[in-house]
Design an enzyme around this catalytic site. Structure first.
Site, PDB file in Angstrom:
ATOM      1  CG  HIS A  36       2.227   0.011   4.304  1.00 51.52           C
ATOM      2  ND1 HIS A  36       1.971  -0.964   5.231  1.00 51.52           N
ATOM      3  CD2 HIS A  36       1.073   0.696   4.136  1.00 51.52           C
ATOM      4  CE1 HIS A  36       0.714  -0.883   5.627  1.00 51.52           C
ATOM      5  NE2 HIS A  36       0.139   0.118   4.979  1.00 51.52           N
ATOM      6  CG  HIS A  80      -4.395   2.821  -1.066  1.00 48.91           C
ATOM      7  ND1 HIS A  80      -5.252   2.000  -0.366  1.00 48.91           N
ATOM      8  CD2 HIS A  80      -3.473   3.241  -0.159  1.00 48.91           C
ATOM      9  CE1 HIS A  80      -4.858   1.922   0.899  1.00 48.91           C
ATOM     10  NE2 HIS A  80      -3.786   2.684   1.049  1.00 48.91           N
ATOM     11  CG  HIS A 133      -3.221   7.381   2.271  1.00 48.81           C
ATOM     12  ND1 HIS A 133      -3.270   7.413   3.650  1.00 48.81           N
ATOM     13  CD2 HIS A 133      -2.933   6.107   1.922  1.00 48.81           C
ATOM     14  CE1 HIS A 133      -3.016   6.204   4.121  1.00 48.81           C
ATOM     15  NE2 HIS A 133      -2.804   5.388   3.096  1.00 48.81           N
ATOM     16  CG  ASP A 154      -2.066  -0.906   1.187  1.00 44.93           C
ATOM     17  OD1 ASP A 154      -2.180  -1.670   0.214  1.00 44.93           O
ATOM     18  OD2 ASP A 154      -2.878  -0.877   2.129  1.00 44.93           O
ATOM     19  CG  ASP A 155       0.169   3.778   2.097  1.00 43.62           C
ATOM     20  OD1 ASP A 155      -1.004   3.564   1.731  1.00 43.62           O
ATOM     21  OD2 ASP A 155       0.514   3.799   3.298  1.00 43.62           O
TER      22      ASP A 155
END
Length: 194
Positions: free
Chosen positions: A163, A75, A79, A24-25
């Site tokens: 991540h 995503h 964020h 993620d991210d």
């Protein structure tokens, strides 16, 4: 959590020890290239849930993730935390991210969003949640703790979250290779979410 959030997928097919590694991210230049090289070294494919603004800033990293055979998901653009954002603004942010991220997969940041947001996004996306969060982003955990979380909680069908972010790269330099080695030694097979 699964009962409260029926729109998301928390586990997937675990036949033959399949698990689903996700990040993620990202993408960001300080972390994503190293993650990609590490995955290549172990012959592992993963699904990257990307922040649209990062893809906008680093489109070459987005293309590199795809070129190396990994999958991508949305995503949000910025964020956003769904619980603290109106439904209209949240869905607009996801749609904005879709300009940069070509995928039918979506994961809400922090794993939460309002039911109204989920209902609207469910009509457009496959909502991928998770079974195991490594907590590699936590300042309270060491790299050994992250590996310990993987060993303790993984099971066939698990959707595992790491991540590719600034908060996690320090721990993941040790935790990601050790986790991959252990998972492969245990006979787990890595599958993409598509």
């Amino acid at each position: 959590m699964r009962r409260l959030f029926p729109y998301g997928e928390f586990m997937l097919d675990g036949t033959d020890g399949k698990i689903y590694l996700t990040f993620d991210d990202g993408p960001i230049p300080e972390s994503t290239p190293w993650v990609l090289d590490t995955l290549d070294r172990y012959g592992v494919k993963a699904t990257f849930f990307m922040v649209g603004d990062n893809v906008r800033k680093y489109p070459e990293l987005y293309q590199e993730v795809l070129r190396r055979g990994h999958a991508v998901g949305n995503h949000t653009m910025h964020h956003l935390q769904g619980l603290f954002t109106s439904t209209v603004d949240y869905v607009d942010d996801v749609i904005h991210a879709a300009v940069h991220i070509k995928s039918g997969l979506f994961r809400p940041p922090h794993g939460f969003m309002r039911k109204s947001q989920a209902r609207l996004l469910f009509s457009r996306y496959r909502i991928i949640m998770f079974d195991l969060v490594t907590r590699d982003y936590s300042s309270r955990l060491s790299a050994e703790d992250v590996v310990g979380n993987v060993k303790k909680y993984v099971r066939p069908g698990s959707i595992v979250v790491f991540h590719d972010s600034l908060k996690s790269i320090g721990k993941n330099l040790k935790a990601l290779p050790e986790s991959l080695e252990w998972l492969l030694d245990q006979g787990y097979r890595f599958a993409l979410i598509d």
